[in-house]
Design a protein around this motif. Structure first.
Motif, short mmCIF file in Angstrom:
data_model
loop_
_atom_site.label_atom_id
_atom_site.label_comp_id
_atom_site.label_asym_id
_atom_site.label_seq_id
_atom_site.Cartn_x
_atom_site.Cartn_y
_atom_site.Cartn_z
N GLY A 97 0.78 -1.23 0.00
CA GLY A 97 0.00 0.00 0.00
C GLY A 97 0.81 1.28 0.00
O GLY A 97 0.23 2.37 -0.11
N VAL A 99 3.12 2.60 -2.23
CA VAL A 99 3.12 3.35 -3.48
C VAL A 99 1.74 3.93 -3.75
O VAL A 99 1.61 5.09 -4.17
N GLU A 100 0.71 3.15 -3.47
CA GLU A 100 -0.66 3.64 -3.66
C GLU A 100 -0.95 4.82 -2.72
O GLU A 100 -1.63 5.78 -3.12
N ALA A 103 0.67 7.89 -4.12
CA ALA A 103 -0.08 8.35 -5.29
C ALA A 103 -1.36 9.10 -4.88
O ALA A 103 -1.70 10.13 -5.46
N LYS A 104 -2.06 8.59 -3.87
CA LYS A 104 -3.28 9.25 -3.40
C LYS A 104 -2.97 10.63 -2.84
O LYS A 104 -3.72 11.60 -3.09
N ASP A 107 -2.17 12.91 -5.77
CA ASP A 107 -3.38 13.26 -6.52
C ASP A 107 -4.21 14.30 -5.78
O ASP A 107 -4.96 15.07 -6.41
N TRP A 132 9.30 4.39 -7.86
CA TRP A 132 8.32 5.46 -7.65
C TRP A 132 8.96 6.77 -7.21
O TRP A 132 8.28 7.67 -6.70
N ALA A 217 -0.65 2.39 4.33
CA ALA A 217 -1.82 2.41 3.44
C ALA A 217 -2.97 3.20 4.05
O ALA A 217 -3.83 3.71 3.32
#
Length: 238
Positions: A97, A99-100, A103-104, A107, A132, A217
């Motif tokens: 979780g 990298v995600e 990214a969130k 964003d 990343w 995450a």
């Protein structure tokens, strides 16, 4: 709470899962200075290492070899070589979780700073292995700020370099007590202790964590207010 504009994320044990790799490299380093597994000196040294995780590596070695700067520097040099060799052999794996999560946050318009106790040379090798890395705005080590954790310098340097107007617009995440101390002393509004890393929930709370989360995450949900299973705590600023 002021809207968060900067996320300062710890590296080892929070975003990448290399705790064992770090400790093996430290064990190799102190072995070159006569402290070997199976001895009481080794046991004491590793207790110190665990207690001091998150702090600059050279300061950890200075604690193991008090009053002997030459030994501390020699051990630190061996550590850097051993750790960089381990990266070349095995690479670095992001925690589930991670990298995600980055990214969130990106964003949502946040700037991202990685914070570490590695030297600039080791941090450079780490960054070259991260797929990343292009999602990061900053990656800071103690050499960039003057002092490493538990001092607030690296977070405050990230604030200055990113152009954030208010320290309350900063959120910090880390798995060690020194991460928590650093974030609280810098004035961050969110200082999230991440479970599953080097220090227990009790140690994270002792360092001043404002929230406890199960993993990185969960960090975007906490920071962005989109819902997360996090435990807010009332901790006095250290």
């Amino acid at each position: 709470m002021a809207p968060v504009k900067l996320a300062c994320l710890d590296l080892a044990g929070t975003t990448i899962g290399d705790i064992d790799m770090v400790e093996r490299a430290i064990a190799e380093a102190i072995a070159t200075q006569g402290i070997v597994p199976g001895t009481s000196a080794y046991a004491r040294a590793m207790v110190h290492v665990h207690r001091s995780r998150g702090c600059p590596k050279i300061e950890i070695f200075r604690g193991i070899f008090p009053g002997n700067e030459a030994q501390a520097q020699a051990a630190n040099l061996t550590f850097e070589r051993s750790y960089q060799n381990a990266i070349e052999r095995s690479g670095l794996v992001p925690l589930p979780g991670a990298v995600e999560a980055v990214a969130k946050l990106r964003d949502a318009g946040l700037k991202i700073a990685l914070i570490t106790g590695f030297s600039r040379a080791t941090l450079g090798r780490v960054l070259s292995s991260l797929t990343w890395v292009d999602m990061l705005d900053l990656a800071l080590c103690p050499e960039d700020a003057g002092r490493g954790r538990p001092y607030p310098d690296m977070v405050l340097t990230a604030v200055l370099r990113s152009g954030v107007d208010d320290v309350r617009q900063v959120a910090v995440a880390g798995d060690s007590e020194s991460d928590m101390l650093c974030g609280r002393r810098a004035g961050a509004s969110v200082v999230a202790g991440v479970l599953g890393g080097v220090h227990s929930k009790e140690r994270l709370l002792g360092g001043g964590a404002t929230h406890i989360i199960d993993s990185i995450a969960d960090f975007p949900g906490l920071v962005l207010g989109t819902g997360v299973s996090a435990s807010p705590v009332a901790a006095p600023a250290p």
